[in-house]
Design an enzyme around this catalytic site. Sequence first.
Site, PDB file in Angstrom:
ATOM      1  N   PHE A  30       0.860  -1.176   0.000  1.00  0.00           N
ATOM      2  CA  PHE A  30       0.000   0.000   0.000  1.00  0.00           C
ATOM      3  C   PHE A  30       0.904   1.236   0.000  1.00  0.00           C
ATOM      4  O   PHE A  30       1.435   1.616   1.049  1.00  0.00           O
ATOM      5  CB  PHE A  30      -0.927   0.013   1.224  1.00  0.00           C
ATOM      6  CG  PHE A  30      -1.795  -1.210   1.322  1.00  0.00           C
ATOM      7  CD1 PHE A  30      -2.735  -1.484   0.339  1.00  0.00           C
ATOM      8  CD2 PHE A  30      -1.678  -2.077   2.386  1.00  0.00           C
ATOM      9  CE1 PHE A  30      -3.532  -2.607   0.424  1.00  0.00           C
ATOM     10  CE2 PHE A  30      -2.472  -3.207   2.478  1.00  0.00           C
ATOM     11  CZ  PHE A  30      -3.409  -3.475   1.495  1.00  0.00           C
ATOM     12  N   GLU A 140      -8.895   4.818   0.688  1.00  0.00           N
ATOM     13  CA  GLU A 140      -9.693   3.589   0.649  1.00  0.00           C
ATOM     14  C   GLU A 140     -11.186   3.913   0.646  1.00  0.00           C
ATOM     15  O   GLU A 140     -11.712   4.544   1.567  1.00  0.00           O
ATOM     16  CB  GLU A 140      -9.371   2.673   1.834  1.00  0.00           C
ATOM     17  CG  GLU A 140     -10.112   1.355   1.738  1.00  0.00           C
ATOM     18  CD  GLU A 140      -9.687   0.361   2.804  1.00  0.00           C
ATOM     19  OE1 GLU A 140     -10.287  -0.729   2.849  1.00  0.00           O
ATOM     20  OE2 GLU A 140      -8.768   0.654   3.574  1.00  0.00           O
ATOM     21  N   GLU A 165      -2.910 -16.754   2.863  1.00  0.00           N
ATOM     22  CA  GLU A 165      -2.802 -15.444   3.523  1.00  0.00           C
ATOM     23  C   GLU A 165      -2.829 -15.581   5.042  1.00  0.00           C
ATOM     24  O   GLU A 165      -2.951 -14.591   5.752  1.00  0.00           O
ATOM     25  CB  GLU A 165      -3.923 -14.529   3.046  1.00  0.00           C
ATOM     26  CG  GLU A 165      -3.852 -14.222   1.546  1.00  0.00           C
ATOM     27  CD  GLU A 165      -4.948 -13.279   1.079  1.00  0.00           C
ATOM     28  OE1 GLU A 165      -5.694 -12.750   1.941  1.00  0.00           O
ATOM     29  OE2 GLU A 165      -5.055 -13.072  -0.143  1.00  0.00           O
ATOM     30  N   GLU A 167      -5.101 -16.599   6.964  1.00  0.00           N
ATOM     31  CA  GLU A 167      -6.343 -16.121   7.554  1.00  0.00           C
ATOM     32  C   GLU A 167      -6.918 -17.173   8.498  1.00  0.00           C
ATOM     33  O   GLU A 167      -6.876 -18.376   8.213  1.00  0.00           O
ATOM     34  CB  GLU A 167      -7.364 -15.785   6.461  1.00  0.00           C
ATOM     35  CG  GLU A 167      -7.006 -14.557   5.654  1.00  0.00           C
ATOM     36  CD  GLU A 167      -8.053 -14.224   4.610  1.00  0.00           C
ATOM     37  OE1 GLU A 167      -8.242 -13.039   4.328  1.00  0.00           O
ATOM     38  OE2 GLU A 167      -8.669 -15.166   4.054  1.00  0.00           O
TER      39      GLU A 167
END
Length: 213
Positions: A30, A140, A165, A167
């Site tokens: 980002f 965002e 990921e 998760e």
Amino acid sequence: MKARPPKAKPIPPHPDVTLLSDEVVWDGRFPLQRIRFRKRRFDGGESGVQTWELWRRGFAVAVLPWDPWHDRVALIEQFRLPALAAGLEPLMVECPAGLMEEGEDPIEAARREVLEETGLAPDRFASLGRYILNQGGSDETINLFVARVRLPEEGLAGHHGLESEHEDIRLTVLPAEEAIAMLDDNRMCNATGALCLSGFARRRAALIEDWKD
């Protein structure tokens, strides 16, 4: 010269903004931009030079899975490091959500995120609005939806998430009224979940009969 990261697009022109500089100071997942600019004041004059850091996260979706036949919803829980940094409980109750891929349709992104985070496959979606989440520091912007799906019985309904990921997501099914009440006692204390539930509360009466077919 190094190319700009795709997410760190130049600031678009605006008649009330004089852009002085635009540099990418971090180009990770980002990017972070440092922008120097002047803007037109409400009295018509020009402001002094302002410097803002802009975190470029892009576009996102959040979805509230809802079973209109039994009037119950599905919420998830997962660990959030920024919540811990903010002094909040890091295991947050949320709605399924995620970032859109470049050029991805919002509903298709919503469908993908619901499947990845809950294992559910909704057949209808309705928009609950579009919002910017942190207008003071990030671009965002999120599209919110309620999604029609047949849900299992109330209670813990499984564990999900992408292993690639790391998760670790817990799915819970509960009555819609109980979920809406979470807004009042601050159990839903993240913006995406709160916006989804408040939007759903406004649309629920209009959707409940139409979506029972």
